[in-house]
Design an enzyme around this catalytic site. Structure first.
Site, short mmCIF file in Angstrom:
data_model
loop_
_atom_site.label_atom_id
_atom_site.label_comp_id
_atom_site.label_asym_id
_atom_site.label_seq_id
_atom_site.Cartn_x
_atom_site.Cartn_y
_atom_site.Cartn_z
N ASP A 108 0.83 -1.21 0.00
CA ASP A 108 0.00 0.00 0.00
C ASP A 108 0.86 1.25 0.00
OD1 ASP A 108 -2.91 1.07 0.62
OD2 ASP A 108 -1.53 2.21 1.90
N TYR A 161 2.74 9.87 -0.16
CA TYR A 161 3.81 9.31 0.69
C TYR A 161 5.19 9.55 0.07
CZ TYR A 161 -0.02 6.50 2.73
OH TYR A 161 -1.19 6.08 3.31
N LYS A 210 -2.75 5.97 -4.32
CA LYS A 210 -3.91 6.83 -3.97
C LYS A 210 -3.75 8.23 -4.55
CE LYS A 210 -3.84 4.48 0.50
NZ LYS A 210 -2.48 4.51 1.06
N HIS A 256 -7.84 9.28 -2.05
CA HIS A 256 -7.27 9.22 -0.70
C HIS A 256 -8.21 9.78 0.38
CE1 HIS A 256 -3.01 9.06 1.25
NE2 HIS A 256 -3.93 8.81 2.15
#
Ligand code: NDP
Ligand SMILES: O=C(O)C(=O)[C@@H](O)[C@H](O)C(=O)CO
Length: 280
Positions: A47, A52, A77, A110
């Site tokens: 994931d 990120y 996402k 997200h």
């Protein structure tokens, strides 16, 4: 040692393992090594997210592993700042470029960002990207039932999965029941409540002692028995193995009930209520 993890099938036919690796904060070479170790240990679901800033780290780990791409399930996402249709399409292409991938198995919106209120445009972009073969399955994170109802009403397509905050201090019972009725898979983020005080909880400790397991293993088994996919993040080879070594015991209804009682009305880790919280 590599362990086999059971799988579930989403309503659109994609299969996913019931435990995956969270990668928030896993970056650079250390991140690549941690992800490769997880794959060697048996993890197949990874994931990540555009926000990120580690889609490249995940991509590098995929390049390095001997496990064939088709056996892996990679999630990314779409951030809130790119919900407009054109920006969403460009972001999906950029996510693929960063990960050096031809496709994502799963791509999620997200956060709904209801004040911004253009998540339906973002959803239309995901629908089209799936048609073009850039994504195999499309879903959301942090969506409330009203948001998902709107997606289905306005596009005719419902999410395959909703990734939500879920742990013993915030067990999301009503939302899980709603997902089950709609055949939308629940996926738990921060399943260990980000290693907060839940990992010292006396009720869970006593259940863990009875099974000769750790608190984390009991919590992850609880997610599995709730029917939720969980994605614990760990950078440590020992804890990665610990977190998937949960298929050789089961919790009784009484034990499940004792853990259910730990939920708190304000049990969220960072007070991120999707009805009001917006993340860009
Ligand atoms: N869609 C969304 O809005 C969100 C999605 N996510 C996703 O969910 C994933 C998981 O959530 P995350 O917030 O990382 O938190 P987790 O609940 O997975 O907890 C991670 C923390 O627990 C520690 N840990 C892991 N396993 C053990 C263990 N067996 N015993 C003790 N400590 C342990 C880790 O440390 P160590 O690494 O040292 O082992 C780390 O500090 C994220 O990484 C991300 O991919 C997260 C937040 C929001
Ligand atoms: O990690 C994620 O996926 C998020 O959406 C973040 O909001 C995360 O929950 C966070 O902790 C931000 O401080």
């Amino acid at each position: 040692m590599s362990l086999a993890i059971p799988e579930v099938k989403l309503h659109d036919g994609l299969t996913l393992p019931v435990i995956g690796l969270g990668t928030y904060k896993l970056k650079g070479n250390e991140g690549v090594n941690a992800i490769n170790n997880a794959i060697d240990t048996g993890y197949r679901l990874i994931d990540t997210a555009y926000n990120y800033e580690n889609e490249g780290t995940v991509g590098k780990a995929i390049q390095r592993t001997a496990v064939p791409r088709e056996e892996l399930r990679i999630t990314s996402k779409l951030p809130g700042r790119y919900h407009s249709y054109d920006q969403a399409i460009r972001t999906i292409q950029e996510s693929l470029y960063r990960g050096n991938l031809d496709y994502y198995d799963l791509y999620l919106i997200h956060w709904p960002n209801p004040k911004q209120d253009i998540y339906v445009e973002a959803w239309q972009a995901l629908i089209d990207a799936k048609k073009w073969g850039l994504i195999r399955s499309i879903g959301v994170c942090n969506f409330l039932p009203e948001h998902m109802e709107r997606l289905e009403k306005e596009t005719g397509i419902k999410p395959s999965i909703n990734q939500i905050e879920l742990h013993p201090f915030f067990n999301q019972e009503q939302q899980r029941i709603w997902h089950e009725e709609k055949n939308i898979q629940t996926e738990s983020w921060s399943p260990l409540a980000r290693a907060s005080e839940v990992l010292q909880n006396e009720t869970i400790r006593s259940i863990a002692d009875d099974h000769n397991k750790t608190i984390s293993q009991v919590i992850l088994r609880w997610h599995y028995q709730l029917g939720a996919i969980s994605i614990p993040k760990s950078s440590s080879p020992e804890r990665q193995l610990e977190n998937i070594s949960i298929f050789d015991f089961s919790l009784s209804d009484t034990e499940m009930g004792r853990i259910a009682e730990l939920t708190r009305p304000n049990g969220r880790i960072n007070d991120q209520d999707p009805a009001t919280y917006e993340e860009f």
